[in-house]
Design a protein around this motif. Structure first.
Motif, PDB file in Angstrom:
ATOM      1  N   GLU A  11       0.815  -1.210   0.000  1.00  0.00           N
ATOM      2  CA  GLU A  11       0.000   0.000   0.000  1.00  0.00           C
ATOM      3  C   GLU A  11       0.852   1.265   0.000  1.00  0.00           C
ATOM      4  O   GLU A  11       0.485   2.268  -0.601  1.00  0.00           O
ATOM      5  N   PHE A  12       1.975   1.230   0.716  1.00  0.00           N
ATOM      6  CA  PHE A  12       2.856   2.392   0.839  1.00  0.00           C
ATOM      7  C   PHE A  12       4.298   1.995   0.490  1.00  0.00           C
ATOM      8  O   PHE A  12       5.180   2.015   1.349  1.00  0.00           O
ATOM      9  N   PRO A  13       4.563   1.629  -0.772  1.00  0.00           N
ATOM     10  CA  PRO A  13       5.889   1.108  -1.123  1.00  0.00           C
ATOM     11  C   PRO A  13       7.023   2.103  -0.888  1.00  0.00           C
ATOM     12  O   PRO A  13       8.154   1.696  -0.574  1.00  0.00           O
ATOM     13  N   ASP A  14       6.734   3.395  -0.987  1.00  0.00           N
ATOM     14  CA  ASP A  14       7.787   4.391  -0.780  1.00  0.00           C
ATOM     15  C   ASP A  14       8.013   4.689   0.702  1.00  0.00           C
ATOM     16  O   ASP A  14       8.902   5.470   1.041  1.00  0.00           O
ATOM     17  N   LYS A  15       7.248   4.063   1.580  1.00  0.00           N
ATOM     18  CA  LYS A  15       7.363   4.309   3.020  1.00  0.00           C
ATOM     19  C   LYS A  15       7.838   3.077   3.792  1.00  0.00           C
ATOM     20  O   LYS A  15       7.751   3.038   5.010  1.00  0.00           O
ATOM     21  N   VAL A  16       8.354   2.074   3.092  1.00  0.00           N
ATOM     22  CA  VAL A  16       8.768   0.834   3.744  1.00  0.00           C
ATOM     23  C   VAL A  16       9.843   1.093   4.801  1.00  0.00           C
ATOM     24  O   VAL A  16       9.752   0.581   5.929  1.00  0.00           O
ATOM     25  N   ASP A  17      10.840   1.898   4.472  1.00  0.00           N
ATOM     26  CA  ASP A  17      11.902   2.185   5.438  1.00  0.00           C
ATOM     27  C   ASP A  17      11.363   2.953   6.639  1.00  0.00           C
ATOM     28  O   ASP A  17      11.725   2.662   7.786  1.00  0.00           O
ATOM     29  N   LYS A  63     -14.048  -1.924   6.978  1.00  0.00           N
ATOM     30  CA  LYS A  63     -14.081  -0.556   7.508  1.00  0.00           C
ATOM     31  C   LYS A  63     -12.996  -0.352   8.560  1.00  0.00           C
ATOM     32  O   LYS A  63     -12.334   0.690   8.581  1.00  0.00           O
ATOM     33  N   LYS A  64     -12.811  -1.342   9.410  1.00  0.00           N
ATOM     34  CA  LYS A  64     -11.761  -1.244  10.434  1.00  0.00           C
ATOM     35  C   LYS A  64     -10.386  -1.189   9.772  1.00  0.00           C
ATOM     36  O   LYS A  64      -9.527  -0.410  10.177  1.00  0.00           O
ATOM     37  N   ARG A  65     -10.195  -2.022   8.744  1.00  0.00           N
ATOM     38  CA  ARG A  65      -8.921  -2.014   8.026  1.00  0.00           C
ATOM     39  C   ARG A  65      -8.668  -0.644   7.404  1.00  0.00           C
ATOM     40  O   ARG A  65      -7.561  -0.111   7.491  1.00  0.00           O
ATOM     41  N   ALA A  66      -9.704  -0.053   6.806  1.00  0.00           N
ATOM     42  CA  ALA A  66      -9.559   1.274   6.189  1.00  0.00           C
ATOM     43  C   ALA A  66      -9.238   2.338   7.227  1.00  0.00           C
ATOM     44  O   ALA A  66      -8.383   3.207   6.988  1.00  0.00           O
ATOM     45  N   ALA A  67      -9.887   2.263   8.382  1.00  0.00           N
ATOM     46  CA  ALA A  67      -9.615   3.238   9.440  1.00  0.00           C
ATOM     47  C   ALA A  67      -8.180   3.112   9.947  1.00  0.00           C
ATOM     48  O   ALA A  67      -7.499   4.120  10.170  1.00  0.00           O
ATOM     49  N   LEU A  68      -7.709   1.889  10.116  1.00  0.00           N
ATOM     50  CA  LEU A  68      -6.320   1.672  10.548  1.00  0.00           C
ATOM     51  C   LEU A  68      -5.348   2.192   9.494  1.00  0.00           C
ATOM     52  O   LEU A  68      -4.349   2.834   9.827  1.00  0.00           O
ATOM     53  N   LYS A  69      -5.647   1.917   8.242  1.00  0.00           N
ATOM     54  CA  LYS A  69      -4.782   2.379   7.151  1.00  0.00           C
ATOM     55  C   LYS A  69      -4.718   3.897   7.140  1.00  0.00           C
ATOM     56  O   LYS A  69      -3.632   4.477   6.972  1.00  0.00           O
ATOM     57  N   ASP A  70      -5.851   4.566   7.350  1.00  0.00           N
ATOM     58  CA  ASP A  70      -5.864   6.027   7.403  1.00  0.00           C
ATOM     59  C   ASP A  70      -5.020   6.547   8.560  1.00  0.00           C
ATOM     60  O   ASP A  70      -4.281   7.522   8.405  1.00  0.00           O
ATOM     61  N   GLU A  71      -5.143   5.900   9.710  1.00  0.00           N
ATOM     62  CA  GLU A  71      -4.356   6.338  10.870  1.00  0.00           C
ATOM     63  C   GLU A  71      -2.863   6.106  10.639  1.00  0.00           C
ATOM     64  O   GLU A  71      -2.026   6.953  10.970  1.00  0.00           O
ATOM     65  N   ILE A  72      -2.541   4.974  10.053  1.00  0.00           N
ATOM     66  CA  ILE A  72      -1.137   4.672   9.734  1.00  0.00           C
ATOM     67  C   ILE A  72      -0.607   5.695   8.734  1.00  0.00           C
ATOM     68  O   ILE A  72       0.505   6.210   8.897  1.00  0.00           O
ATOM     69  N   TRP A  73      -1.390   6.011   7.713  1.00  0.00           N
ATOM     70  CA  TRP A  73      -0.960   7.000   6.727  1.00  0.00           C
ATOM     71  C   TRP A  73      -0.752   8.365   7.392  1.00  0.00           C
ATOM     72  O   TRP A  73       0.196   9.084   7.073  1.00  0.00           O
ATOM     73  N   GLY A  74      -1.619   8.714   8.309  1.00  0.00           N
ATOM     74  CA  GLY A  74      -1.465   9.987   9.022  1.00  0.00           C
ATOM     75  C   GLY A  74      -0.119  10.078   9.723  1.00  0.00           C
ATOM     76  O   GLY A  74       0.531  11.135   9.693  1.00  0.00           O
ATOM     77  N   ILE A  75       0.308   9.002  10.321  1.00  0.00           N
ATOM     78  CA  ILE A  75       1.615   8.987  10.988  1.00  0.00           C
ATOM     79  C   ILE A  75       2.736   9.002   9.958  1.00  0.00           C
ATOM     80  O   ILE A  75       3.705   9.748  10.087  1.00  0.00           O
ATOM     81  N   SER A  77       2.750  10.114   6.917  1.00  0.00           N
ATOM     82  CA  SER A  77       2.847  11.359   6.151  1.00  0.00           C
ATOM     83  C   SER A  77       3.579  12.453   6.914  1.00  0.00           C
ATOM     84  O   SER A  77       4.060  13.409   6.314  1.00  0.00           O
ATOM     85  N   LYS A  78       3.666  12.305   8.226  1.00  0.00           N
ATOM     86  CA  LYS A  78       4.379  13.279   9.063  1.00  0.00           C
ATOM     87  C   LYS A  78       5.811  12.852   9.355  1.00  0.00           C
ATOM     88  O   LYS A  78       6.593  13.637   9.900  1.00  0.00           O
ATOM     89  N   ALA A  79       6.132  11.602   9.018  1.00  0.00           N
ATOM     90  CA  ALA A  79       7.470  11.067   9.334  1.00  0.00           C
ATOM     91  C   ALA A  79       8.509  11.523   8.323  1.00  0.00           C
ATOM     92  O   ALA A  79       8.245  11.834   7.216  1.00  0.00           O
TER      93      ALA A  79
END
Length: 79
Positions: A11-17, A63-75, A77-79
């Protein structure tokens, strides 16, 4: 070997590291990633009828998976 779609690295190949580093340094992120992994596998098992569930239960898991993915992306995107 079966391929489970929607893995975080896919889902986030450029964020693996960044994900790897955050799993080591941020307990909250590590918990979110583990929870996402568990629910993603459960969704995959339901979708492939390995462990069938009622349609509403499957929708709730997605829906739970999508919510977790959104929360993970939020973190991430700030890293």
């Amino acid at each position: 070997m079966s391929h489970t779609p929607h893995e975080l690295a896919e889902e986030f190949p450029d964020k693996v590291d960044a994900m790897s580093a955050l799993k080591q340094s941020d307990a909250h992120f590590a918990r979110l990633a583990d929870e996402y992994h568990e629910i993603n596998r459960a969704v995959h098992r339901a979708e492939t009828n390995v462990e069938p569930v009622e349609e509403l239960a499957e929708v709730d898991m997605r829906k739970k998976r999508a919510a977790l993915k959104d929360e993970i992306w939020g973190i991430l995107s700030k890293a």
